[in-house]
Design a protein around this motif. Structure first.
Motif, PDB file in Angstrom:
ATOM      1  N   ASN A  35      92.316  83.616 -28.678  1.00 36.90           N
ATOM      2  CA  ASN A  35      91.267  83.470 -29.683  1.00 36.90           C
ATOM      3  C   ASN A  35      90.379  84.715 -29.728  1.00 36.90           C
ATOM      4  O   ASN A  35      89.967  85.174 -30.802  1.00 36.90           O
ATOM      5  CB  ASN A  35      90.416  82.241 -29.374  1.00 36.90           C
ATOM      6  N   GLN A  36      90.075  85.270 -28.549  1.00 30.80           N
ATOM      7  CA  GLN A  36      89.257  86.483 -28.489  1.00 30.80           C
ATOM      8  C   GLN A  36      89.971  87.655 -29.151  1.00 30.80           C
ATOM      9  O   GLN A  36      89.368  88.428 -29.914  1.00 30.80           O
ATOM     10  CB  GLN A  36      88.923  86.803 -27.035  1.00 30.80           C
ATOM     11  N   ILE A  37      91.263  87.802 -28.838  1.00 29.41           N
ATOM     12  CA  ILE A  37      92.042  88.885 -29.460  1.00 29.41           C
ATOM     13  C   ILE A  37      92.063  88.715 -30.973  1.00 29.41           C
ATOM     14  O   ILE A  37      91.972  89.692 -31.735  1.00 29.41           O
ATOM     15  CB  ILE A  37      93.469  88.903 -28.886  1.00 29.41           C
ATOM     16  N   GLU A  38      92.160  87.470 -31.427  1.00 29.37           N
ATOM     17  CA  GLU A  38      92.191  87.196 -32.863  1.00 29.37           C
ATOM     18  C   GLU A  38      90.878  87.600 -33.519  1.00 29.37           C
ATOM     19  O   GLU A  38      90.873  88.209 -34.598  1.00 29.37           O
ATOM     20  CB  GLU A  38      92.454  85.709 -33.065  1.00 29.37           C
ATOM     21  N   ASP A  39      89.742  87.271 -32.849  1.00 32.16           N
ATOM     22  CA  ASP A  39      88.447  87.679 -33.401  1.00 32.16           C
ATOM     23  C   ASP A  39      88.313  89.199 -33.432  1.00 32.16           C
ATOM     24  O   ASP A  39      87.792  89.773 -34.399  1.00 32.16           O
ATOM     25  CB  ASP A  39      87.311  87.086 -32.553  1.00 32.16           C
ATOM     26  N   GLU A  40      88.777  89.854 -32.372  1.00 32.24           N
ATOM     27  CA  GLU A  40      88.705  91.318 -32.334  1.00 32.24           C
ATOM     28  C   GLU A  40      89.570  91.933 -33.424  1.00 32.24           C
ATOM     29  O   GLU A  40      89.189  92.929 -34.052  1.00 32.24           O
ATOM     30  CB  GLU A  40      89.147  91.818 -30.958  1.00 32.24           C
ATOM     31  N   THR A  41      90.747  91.336 -33.657  1.00 29.73           N
ATOM     32  CA  THR A  41      91.622  91.832 -34.722  1.00 29.73           C
ATOM     33  C   THR A  41      90.963  91.684 -36.087  1.00 29.73           C
ATOM     34  O   THR A  41      91.012  92.589 -36.929  1.00 29.73           O
ATOM     35  CB  THR A  41      92.961  91.078 -34.696  1.00 29.73           C
ATOM     36  N   ALA A  42      90.317  90.523 -36.309  1.00 25.98           N
ATOM     37  CA  ALA A  42      89.630  90.302 -37.579  1.00 25.98           C
ATOM     38  C   ALA A  42      88.510  91.320 -37.783  1.00 25.98           C
ATOM     39  O   ALA A  42      88.331  91.857 -38.882  1.00 25.98           O
ATOM     40  CB  ALA A  42      89.076  88.878 -37.630  1.00 25.98           C
ATOM     41  N   GLN A  43      87.747  91.598 -36.716  1.00 29.25           N
ATOM     42  CA  GLN A  43      86.660  92.566 -36.836  1.00 29.25           C
ATOM     43  C   GLN A  43      87.199  93.978 -37.072  1.00 29.25           C
ATOM     44  O   GLN A  43      86.631  94.753 -37.849  1.00 29.25           O
ATOM     45  CB  GLN A  43      85.793  92.541 -35.576  1.00 29.25           C
ATOM     46  N   ARG A  44      88.328  94.323 -36.403  1.00 25.19           N
ATOM     47  CA  ARG A  44      88.924  95.645 -36.640  1.00 25.19           C
ATOM     48  C   ARG A  44      89.406  95.776 -38.078  1.00 25.19           C
ATOM     49  O   ARG A  44      89.277  96.842 -38.694  1.00 25.19           O
ATOM     50  CB  ARG A  44      90.081  95.885 -35.667  1.00 25.19           C
ATOM     51  N   ASN A  45      89.979  94.713 -38.619  1.00 29.03           N
ATOM     52  CA  ASN A  45      90.408  94.750 -40.025  1.00 29.03           C
ATOM     53  C   ASN A  45      89.214  94.987 -40.940  1.00 29.03           C
ATOM     54  O   ASN A  45      89.289  95.770 -41.896  1.00 29.03           O
ATOM     55  CB  ASN A  45      91.101  93.444 -40.390  1.00 29.03           C
ATOM     56  N   GLN A  46      88.091  94.299 -40.653  1.00 26.75           N
ATOM     57  CA  GLN A  46      86.876  94.500 -41.450  1.00 26.75           C
ATOM     58  C   GLN A  46      86.386  95.939 -41.334  1.00 26.75           C
ATOM     59  O   GLN A  46      86.010  96.570 -42.329  1.00 26.75           O
ATOM     60  CB  GLN A  46      85.793  93.526 -40.990  1.00 26.75           C
ATOM     61  N   ASP A  47      86.405  96.463 -40.122  1.00 29.01           N
ATOM     62  CA  ASP A  47      85.962  97.856 -39.916  1.00 29.01           C
ATOM     63  C   ASP A  47      86.853  98.840 -40.657  1.00 29.01           C
ATOM     64  O   ASP A  47      86.364  99.832 -41.214  1.00 29.01           O
ATOM     65  CB  ASP A  47      85.943  98.184 -38.420  1.00 29.01           C
ATOM     66  N   VAL A 240      84.732  90.976 -48.103  1.00 26.23           N
ATOM     67  CA  VAL A 240      85.267  89.842 -47.349  1.00 26.23           C
ATOM     68  C   VAL A 240      86.723  90.124 -47.007  1.00 26.23           C
ATOM     69  O   VAL A 240      87.555  90.327 -47.898  1.00 26.23           O
ATOM     70  CB  VAL A 240      85.163  88.535 -48.159  1.00 26.23           C
ATOM     71  N   SER A 241      87.039  90.175 -45.703  1.00 25.34           N
ATOM     72  CA  SER A 241      88.417  90.362 -45.256  1.00 25.34           C
ATOM     73  C   SER A 241      88.940  89.064 -44.658  1.00 25.34           C
ATOM     74  O   SER A 241      88.200  88.297 -44.046  1.00 25.34           O
ATOM     75  CB  SER A 241      88.495  91.492 -44.217  1.00 25.34           C
ATOM     76  N   LYS A 242      90.231  88.817 -44.850  1.00 25.90           N
ATOM     77  CA  LYS A 242      90.881  87.626 -44.324  1.00 25.90           C
ATOM     78  C   LYS A 242      91.960  88.025 -43.323  1.00 25.90           C
ATOM     79  O   LYS A 242      92.784  88.896 -43.619  1.00 25.90           O
ATOM     80  CB  LYS A 242      91.513  86.808 -45.452  1.00 25.90           C
ATOM     81  N   THR A 243      91.930  87.407 -42.162  1.00 21.08           N
ATOM     82  CA  THR A 243      92.924  87.649 -41.124  1.00 21.08           C
ATOM     83  C   THR A 243      93.585  86.326 -40.747  1.00 21.08           C
ATOM     84  O   THR A 243      92.898  85.359 -40.425  1.00 21.08           O
ATOM     85  CB  THR A 243      92.266  88.272 -39.881  1.00 21.08           C
ATOM     86  N   SER A 244      94.896  86.307 -40.830  1.00 26.06           N
ATOM     87  CA  SER A 244      95.635  85.087 -40.502  1.00 26.06           C
ATOM     88  C   SER A 244      95.440  84.715 -39.029  1.00 26.06           C
ATOM     89  O   SER A 244      95.371  85.583 -38.162  1.00 26.06           O
ATOM     90  CB  SER A 244      97.118  85.279 -40.802  1.00 26.06           C
ATOM     91  N   ARG A 245      95.390  83.405 -38.748  1.00 22.45           N
ATOM     92  CA  ARG A 245      95.205  82.932 -37.373  1.00 22.45           C
ATOM     93  C   ARG A 245      96.544  82.751 -36.673  1.00 22.45           C
ATOM     94  O   ARG A 245      96.740  81.807 -35.891  1.00 22.45           O
ATOM     95  CB  ARG A 245      94.419  81.620 -37.365  1.00 22.45           C
ATOM     96  N   SER A 246      97.464  83.677 -36.935  1.00 17.68           N
ATOM     97  CA  SER A 246      98.796  83.593 -36.326  1.00 17.68           C
ATOM     98  C   SER A 246      98.755  83.867 -34.829  1.00 17.68           C
ATOM     99  O   SER A 246      99.602  83.385 -34.071  1.00 17.68           O
ATOM    100  CB  SER A 246      99.744  84.574 -37.017  1.00 17.68           C
TER     101      SER A 246
END
Length: 608
Positions: A35-47, A240-246
């Motif tokens: 879950n932490q990696i997923e949040d970090e990935t979402a934030q990197r995508n936003q950045d 607004v960026s969307k990151t799949s919860r895969s």
């Protein structure tokens, strides 16, 4: 009860308890980490999405500076150069600059020119950036600039959000008085940015009361929202960026899969325990135990030897090797992160030391300038001129001689001080040189050459250039080439060289081209080596630039600035004990980069 039965019952109990404990441990440790990696990935995508928009602002600002600090623009704003608009503000020129809008403001805020084009259709359509005939005195476009530079921002228009860059209009020497403000704007192309960043994002109209940054989780995606501000500091849109919860889904599946695999392996082990104990189980288990002991003592997670007997233990071997491969990949990622952080820290330390070392230079130069402009020197010249004239009275001549004597003493004192200041400057330069040499020695001392699987690494980084439209890559590489080098810097070298080759092809304007990567046998300092040749059919460079091309700041294309990539590559390859060469038959005839690295010994290739 037979011992085999007792062992089977004991193993059954152990397997059951172990399965439960492993399941609890995985749920408590692995799932939250996913879950932490997923949040970090979402934030990197936003950045990445935000950085892509900022990059467009920077590109527009660079064009604005070029045109704002130009004699033609300066004279045009003063009512001269009548052909300026026809030559520079046509659709072809603005398309070449990759901008949509040109806005020129008078010093009082009046709009002198507002011209733009929409290039999304077949034929350019004329646009206007603003409907206002004049901007108020307090508007950011009319604000004072502390120094001759540019500013960036965003503007909301009926054509969409526009990235703008603006600068004061000065002459080519960046002198005034300021003739107004020049602004370039580019409509943000969301489709292009999505393709470039590989991030699914959109710009939504700002609907909140205040600007905010947020992260919202749903069952299938994570939405990260950042409010974008315009040049006046007002919110205009939400990115607004969307990151799949895969990732978290895969984590939960991995936990259940690990539990299921453990139960299956335990059941199969119990069912076949009698045969395993009587035949080969103890021997194979002992071998596994020795392997694990070796891992514990060495800290190196080597895979188990392949087991072709197709039973439960061989499945465990396969599962262990798969896990080892995954852990090696994670360790590689951590090593790259450690390298980047270490390089940044070292650079910060070197810059800090250099800044401290050169701080006295400004004061010394100011003193030298004041001494040079001293008024008494002019008076000394006049006195000498009068003494050369023999028609002056004796009293005046004595006074002049006294003044010349005093001035000579003062001149000698000033010369001694100047020699002292110059000696101080030399000392500062030598100190800075020692700082740089020390930083270079330290950075090289930290890296240890390691065996690298060259075909795998090259093909992995070929995708950097291969994604560019019209650019194809051909390989002529044997599968067993292994070289010695620094893994992380060598990856950056491939990225630089392949991107340079792709940009050289694009610079020709043909729309297509080929990069050929070939590896041949070579010799380096009397030892076996591999020569990697990266050839393109791009715009090439003059043959006499083959040595200067690796100099810092040198570039063969005027539209590019910096010239750092090949300079850094040459230094990095040299630190690995290799060599980097460049060849070209001339402009328009392509170029070849030849990189020579020592080969790894046969005993080290298995670790690549």
């Amino acid at each position: 009860m037979r011992i085999v039965t007792k062992i089977n019952l004991a193993l059954a109990a152990v397997v059951g308890v172990s399965a439960l404990l492993n399941f609890a441990a995985l749920q408590a440790t692995v799932a939250p980490r996913f879950n932490q990696i997923e949040d970090e990935t979402a934030q990197r995508n936003q950045d990445r999405a935000l950085e892509a928009i900022q990059l467009q602002q920077g590109q527009v600002a660079a064009s604005a500076r070029d045109y704002a600090f130009w004699d033609d623009t300066f004279s045009f704003m003063h009512g001269e150069n009548a052909s300026y608009e026809v030559k520079n503000l046509n659709a072809e020129s603005m398309k070449a600059l990759n901008v949509n809008f040109y806005l020129a403001l008078e010093p009082d805020g009046g709009v002198k020119i507002d011209k733009g084009f929409d290039f999304s259709a077949g034929e350019p359509a004329e646009l206007k950036l603003t409907s206002e005939p004049r901007f108020p005195a307090g508007h950011p476009y009319l604000a004072e600039f502390p120094e001759a530079g540019s500013r960036t921002g965003l503007v909301n228009t009926k054509h969409g959000v526009v990235a703008v860059g603006y600068a004061p209009i000065l002459d080519s020497e960046r002198n005034g008085p300021r003739a107004g403000t020049l602004l370039f704007g580019k409509i943000i192309d969301l489709d292009l940015l999505r393709e470039t960043t590989k991030v699914d994002f959109e710009l939504r109209p700002f609907a909140g009361a205040v600007a905010s940054n947020s992260m919202v989780h749903s069952d299938d995606a994570i939405e990260v929202t950042s409010t974008l501000m315009d040049v006046e500091g007002k919110p205009i849109a939400d990115l607004v960026s969307k990151t799949s919860r895969s990732i978290s889904s895969a984590g939960h599946q991995a936990v259940w899969a690990a539990l299921a695999l453990l139960l299956l392996a335990g059941g199969a082990l119990i069912a076949s325990l009698a045969v395993i104990l009587r035949r080969i189980a103890l021997k194979r288990i002992a071998g596994m135990r020795e392997h694990l002991v070796q891992i514990k003592s060495t800290g190196t997670l080597h895979p188990l030897p392949a087991d072709s007997r197709r039973d439960e233990l061989s499945e465990m071997v396969t599962a262990f090797n798969d896990m080892a491969a995954q852990l090696e990949e994670l360790r590689e990622q951590l090593r790259r992160q450690d390298y980047q952080h270490g390089a940044a820290d070292q650079a910060a330390e070197v810059l800090h030391n250099i800044r401290n070392a050169v701080s006295p230079i400004a004061a010394i130069i100011s003193d030298l300038a004041d001494e040079t402009d001293a008024r008494w020197r002019d008076n000394l010249d006049k006195a000498l001129g009068e003494l050369k004239n023999g028609r002056i009275d004796l009293e005046r001549r004595e006074k002049l001689n006294q003044f010349v004597s005093l001035s000579a003493a003062k001149l000698l004192e000033a010369e001694r001080k100047r020699h002292s200041d110059v000696a101080t400057l030399k000392g500062i330069v030598r100190h800075v040189d020692r700082i740089l040499k020390d930083g270079e020695a330290l950075s090289r001392a930290e890296r240890i050459a390691e065996p690298i699987d060259l075909p795998r690494q090259l093909r992995a980084f070929a995708s950097v250039a291969g994604r560019r439209p019209g650019v194809s890559i051909e390989f002529d590489i044997a599968d067993d080439v292994c070289v010695l080098g620094h893994r992380i810097p060598l990856e950056q070298v491939w990225g630089n060289l392949l991107i340079n080759a792709a940009e050289a092809i694009e610079a020709t304007g043909r729309g297509e081209g080929t990069i050929r990567v070939r590896v041949v046998e070579a010799e380096l300092n009397g030892a076996p080596a591999a020569e990697i040749q990266i050839a393109d059919d791009g715009d090439g460079f003059p043959p006499d630039a083959s040595e200067r091309i690796f100099q810092k700041g040198f570039s063969t294309r005027r539209e590019r600035s910096g010239g750092l990539g090949l300079h850094w590559c040459a230094n990095a390859v040299g630190a690995m004990g290799g060599r980097l060469f460049a060849e070209s038959d001339g402009p328009g005839r392509g170029a070849t980069l030849r990189l020579v690295l020592p080969k790894a010994r046969a005993g080290l290739r298995s670790a690549a």
